[in-house]
Design a protein around this motif. Structure first.
Motif, short mmCIF file in Angstrom:
data_model
loop_
_atom_site.label_atom_id
_atom_site.label_comp_id
_atom_site.label_asym_id
_atom_site.label_seq_id
_atom_site.Cartn_x
_atom_site.Cartn_y
_atom_site.Cartn_z
N SER A 1 6.87 -6.69 -6.40
CA SER A 1 8.60 -6.91 -4.59
C SER A 1 8.28 -7.04 -3.16
CB SER A 1 9.90 -6.18 -5.38
OG SER A 1 10.08 -6.29 -6.83
N THR A 2 7.46 -5.34 -3.09
CA THR A 2 6.83 -5.72 -1.85
C THR A 2 5.90 -6.30 -1.36
OG1 THR A 2 7.82 -3.53 -1.76
CG2 THR A 2 6.58 -3.90 0.08
N ALA A 3 4.97 -6.68 -1.78
CA ALA A 3 3.71 -7.61 -2.07
C ALA A 3 3.83 -8.93 -1.71
CB ALA A 3 2.73 -7.12 -3.23
N ARG A 4 5.44 -8.86 -2.64
CA ARG A 4 5.79 -10.69 -1.95
C ARG A 4 6.23 -10.78 -1.01
NH1 ARG A 4 8.45 -10.67 -6.75
NH2 ARG A 4 6.58 -11.88 -8.16
N ALA B 1 1.48 -3.89 3.62
CA ALA B 1 2.96 -3.48 4.19
C ALA B 1 2.83 -2.07 3.56
CB ALA B 1 4.13 -3.95 3.26
N VAL B 2 3.22 -0.88 4.60
CA VAL B 2 3.24 0.41 4.08
C VAL B 2 4.31 1.37 4.57
CG1 VAL B 2 0.75 0.21 5.23
CG2 VAL B 2 2.36 0.47 6.44
N PRO B 3 4.47 2.09 4.00
CA PRO B 3 5.35 2.73 3.96
C PRO B 3 5.50 3.94 5.31
CG PRO B 3 3.86 4.72 2.06
CD PRO B 3 3.61 2.76 2.83
N GLY B 4 6.13 2.69 6.38
CA GLY B 4 5.84 3.64 7.45
C GLY B 4 5.98 2.55 8.56
N PHE C 1 0.79 -0.91 0.21
CA PHE C 1 0.25 -0.82 -0.38
C PHE C 1 0.89 1.81 0.07
CE2 PHE C 1 -3.20 2.73 2.50
CZ PHE C 1 -4.05 2.79 1.70
N GLY C 2 1.74 1.84 -1.52
CA GLY C 2 2.12 2.21 -1.23
C GLY C 2 1.65 3.82 -1.36
N VAL C 3 2.70 4.93 -1.39
CA VAL C 3 1.71 6.07 -2.13
C VAL C 3 0.64 6.14 -3.20
CG1 VAL C 3 2.83 9.33 -2.39
CG2 VAL C 3 3.20 7.39 -0.21
N LEU C 4 2.38 6.18 -3.85
CA LEU C 4 1.33 5.81 -5.14
C LEU C 4 1.28 4.44 -5.74
CD1 LEU C 4 5.05 7.84 -6.88
CD2 LEU C 4 3.12 8.52 -6.10
N THR C 5 1.61 3.77 -5.72
CA THR C 5 1.02 2.81 -6.06
C THR C 5 0.61 1.75 -5.33
OG1 THR C 5 2.55 2.84 -8.41
CG2 THR C 5 1.68 0.58 -7.77
N THR C 6 -0.35 0.84 -5.56
CA THR C 6 -1.30 -0.02 -4.49
C THR C 6 -0.80 -1.05 -5.25
OG1 THR C 6 -2.14 1.32 -2.98
CG2 THR C 6 -2.89 -1.30 -3.34
N ASP D 1 2.74 -4.15 8.32
CA ASP D 1 4.27 -4.02 8.88
C ASP D 1 4.66 -2.93 7.96
OD1 ASP D 1 6.78 -4.62 9.64
OD2 ASP D 1 6.28 -7.21 8.99
N SER D 2 6.13 -2.38 7.60
CA SER D 2 6.80 -2.00 7.35
C SER D 2 7.37 -1.97 5.73
CB SER D 2 8.07 -1.02 7.72
OG SER D 2 9.11 -1.65 7.57
#
Length: 391
Positions: free
Chosen positions: A355-358, A148-151, A90-95, A189-190
Motif C-alpha cells: 500500500s505504501t509502495a503504491r 518511502a521511509v519511516p521518517g 523501505f520499512g524497518v521489517l518489510t521492503t 519521501d515519508s
C-alpha cells in the motif's frame, strides 16, 4: 531522455501537451473522449495524437464496442515502451518495490524482509539491486523512483528522525548512494506522505485531511486542497514530540510500536510483540491502563490536528491499526465531547508494504507526467516513427 524546452512553446505545443496529459492519466480512451476532456477540436486532437504516436506515447489499444450507427472508435493507450516507474516502501521489517507503467498499471512487485545493514552504502546497493531486479520486467526507460521511509524527509533527499533501527540513514547519504547506482531520478519521501497520497489518488473528492502512520515511528502527513502539505523546516510533521496527555509520555511513546511496547512492559505486561496487546489476555488492570493511555494519545493527536489544520477526515494507518479499531468508539465519543465539530476518523486498510509502495508510485507518476508535459512543449520537429519515446 527528457529534452528541455529551448524556445517559446506555441499553441500547437500546448495542445499536444494537453492531449498527452489526458492520455497518461485516463488511457485507454477514445479520441472522442480526448476531445471532450480537452475541449480541443477533432482536427487538433488527431494531429496531436499522431505526433504523440510518433513520439512513442500513444498506441492503439483495442476497439470500442459499437453503440449505434457509425464507425467504432479505436481506443488510445500508452504503450509499455513509453516507460515505467518504481515506488518503494523501505520499512524497518518489510521492503516492497512496485513497478508500474506510465498509466499506473502494475508490471511487477516484490515484498521481502528488509535486510540489515551497517551503513547507508551497503543498504543502497541492496535497495538498488532490488529495484533493478523488479524493474527488469518493465519495457522502455525507468522514468522515476520514489522511496518511502519511516521518517520525515526534506527536499526529497534528507531524512530526519527515522526509526531507531534505521538511524544510519539520517541525512542525505542514502539518497546520494541510491541515485549513484540507478539510471533514473530518485526522490525520498515519508511513509505517511505515501500512505496519504494513495488515499488521495483513489478519492479525488478529498480536500483537507490528515494521516497518522503508527508503525516503527509515529509519522504524520496532511493535505490541503487535495495537495500534500510540506513544511518549511524539518520540524513539520514531528508531532510525536508532543505530550500525549497520559502522564509524562509523548505521542511517539504511545503511538509507535517501539514506544507502546516499552510502555506496556513498564506496566508489567510481559509482551513479546506489540500485537499481543490485542491478541492476548485483556482482563487485567495493566492491560486496561495501557489501552486507556493509547486511547488518550489518539484523542490528543486527533484534537491537535483538528484545531490547527481543520481536516475533514483523520486517517490512521500502520501496524497499530487493529488497536485503533478497538478503541475507535471511545475516541469518537470523546472527540464529540471535546470539539464543536469533530473530523471523521477512519482506519486505513492496508497491505503491508504494498500500500505504501503504491502511494510512492502515484508520486512517481505525478513527477513523470509533469516532466513529460514540459518536454512535450519543446519536442517539436521529431515526426519519424520510432519504437521508443522521443523524450
Amino acid at each position: 531522455m527528457v529534452h528541455e524546452v529551448t524556445s517559446n512553446p506555441t499553441p500547437r505545443d500546448h495542445n499536444k501537451a494537453s492531449v498527452l496529459e489526458v492520455v497518461l492519466s485516463r488511457a485507454p480512451l477514445t479520441r472522442n473522449e480526448v476531445i471532450e476532456l480537452t475541449g480541443l477540436s477533432k482536427a487538433t486532437v488527431s494531429r496531436a495524437v499522431e505526433e504523440l504516436r510518433a513520439d512513442g506515447f500513444v498506441a492503439d489499444g483495442g476497439v470500442d464496442a459499437a453503440t449505434g450507427r457509425g464507425r467504432r472508435s479505436t481506443y488510445l493507450d500508452v504503450p509499455g515502451t513509453a516507460g515505467h516507474v518504481a515506488g518503494v516502501s523501505f520499512g524497518v521489517l518489510t521492503t516492497c518495490v512496485l513497478v508500474t507503467d506510465l498509466r499506473g498499471r502494475e508490471v511487477h512487485h516484490v515484498v521481502v524482509p528488509t535486510a540489515n545493514h551497517d551503513d547507508a552504502g551497503d543498504a543502497a546497493e541492496w535497495l538498488a539491486g532490488l529495484i533493478e531486479e523488479t524493474a527488469g520486467a518493465g519495457r522502455g526507460p525507468l522514468r522515476q523512483i520514489v522511496v518511502a521511509v519511516p521518517g520525515r524527509v526534506r527536499d526529497g533527499t534528507e531524512i530526519f528522525s527515522p526509526a531507531r533501527s534505521m538511524k544510519i540513514f539520517t541525512g542525505s547519504g542514502l539518497h546520494r548512494a541510491v541515485a549513484d547506482l540507478v539510471d533514473a531520478p530518485v526522490l525520498l519521501d515519508s511513509d505517511a506522505n505515501a500512505s496519504l497520497l494513495a488515499i488521495l489518488a483513489e478519492d479525488t473528492s478529498i480536500g483537507n485531511a490528515a494521516l497518522f502512520n503508527l508503525s516503527s515511528v509515529l509519522n504524520f502527513a496532511g493535505c490541503t486542497g487535495h495537495e500534500l502539505a510540506r513544511g518549511r523546516t524539518p520540524a513539520f510533521g514531528g508531532i510525536g514530540v508532543l505530550c500525549a496527555g497520559a502522564g509524562q509520555e509523548t505521542l511517539d511513546d504511545l503511538m509507535s510500536t517501539r514506544g507502546l511496547l516499552k510502555f506496556a512492559r513498564g506496566r508489567g505486561l510481559g509482551l513479546k510483540r506489540v500485537e499481543d496487546l490485542w491478541r492476548g489476555r485483556r482482563d487485567d488492570e495493566a492491560h486496561a491502563e495501557v489501552v486507556a493511555a493509547f486511547t488518550t494519545a489518539i484523542v490528543t493527536a486527533t484534537s491537535a490536528v483538528a484545531v490547527t489544520l481543520d481536516p475533514e477526515t483523520v486517517y490512521f494507518a500502520g501496524r497499530l491499526c487493529p488497536l485503533v479499531e478497538e478503541v475507535l468508539p471511545e475516541v469518537r465519543s470523546r472527540l464529540g465531547r471535546i470539539l464543536p465539530a469533530a473530523p471523521e476518523v477512519k482506519v486505513v486498510t492496508q497491505v503491508v508494504g504494498l500500500s505504501t509502495a503504491r502511494g510512492a508510485v502515484f508520486a512517481c507518476l505525478a513527477l513523470t507526467q509533469e516532466r513529460l508535459r514540459d518536454a512535450a512543449l519543446g519536442a517539436r520537429g521529431r515526426r519519424t516513427e520510432q519504437s521508443t519515446p522521443a523524450f
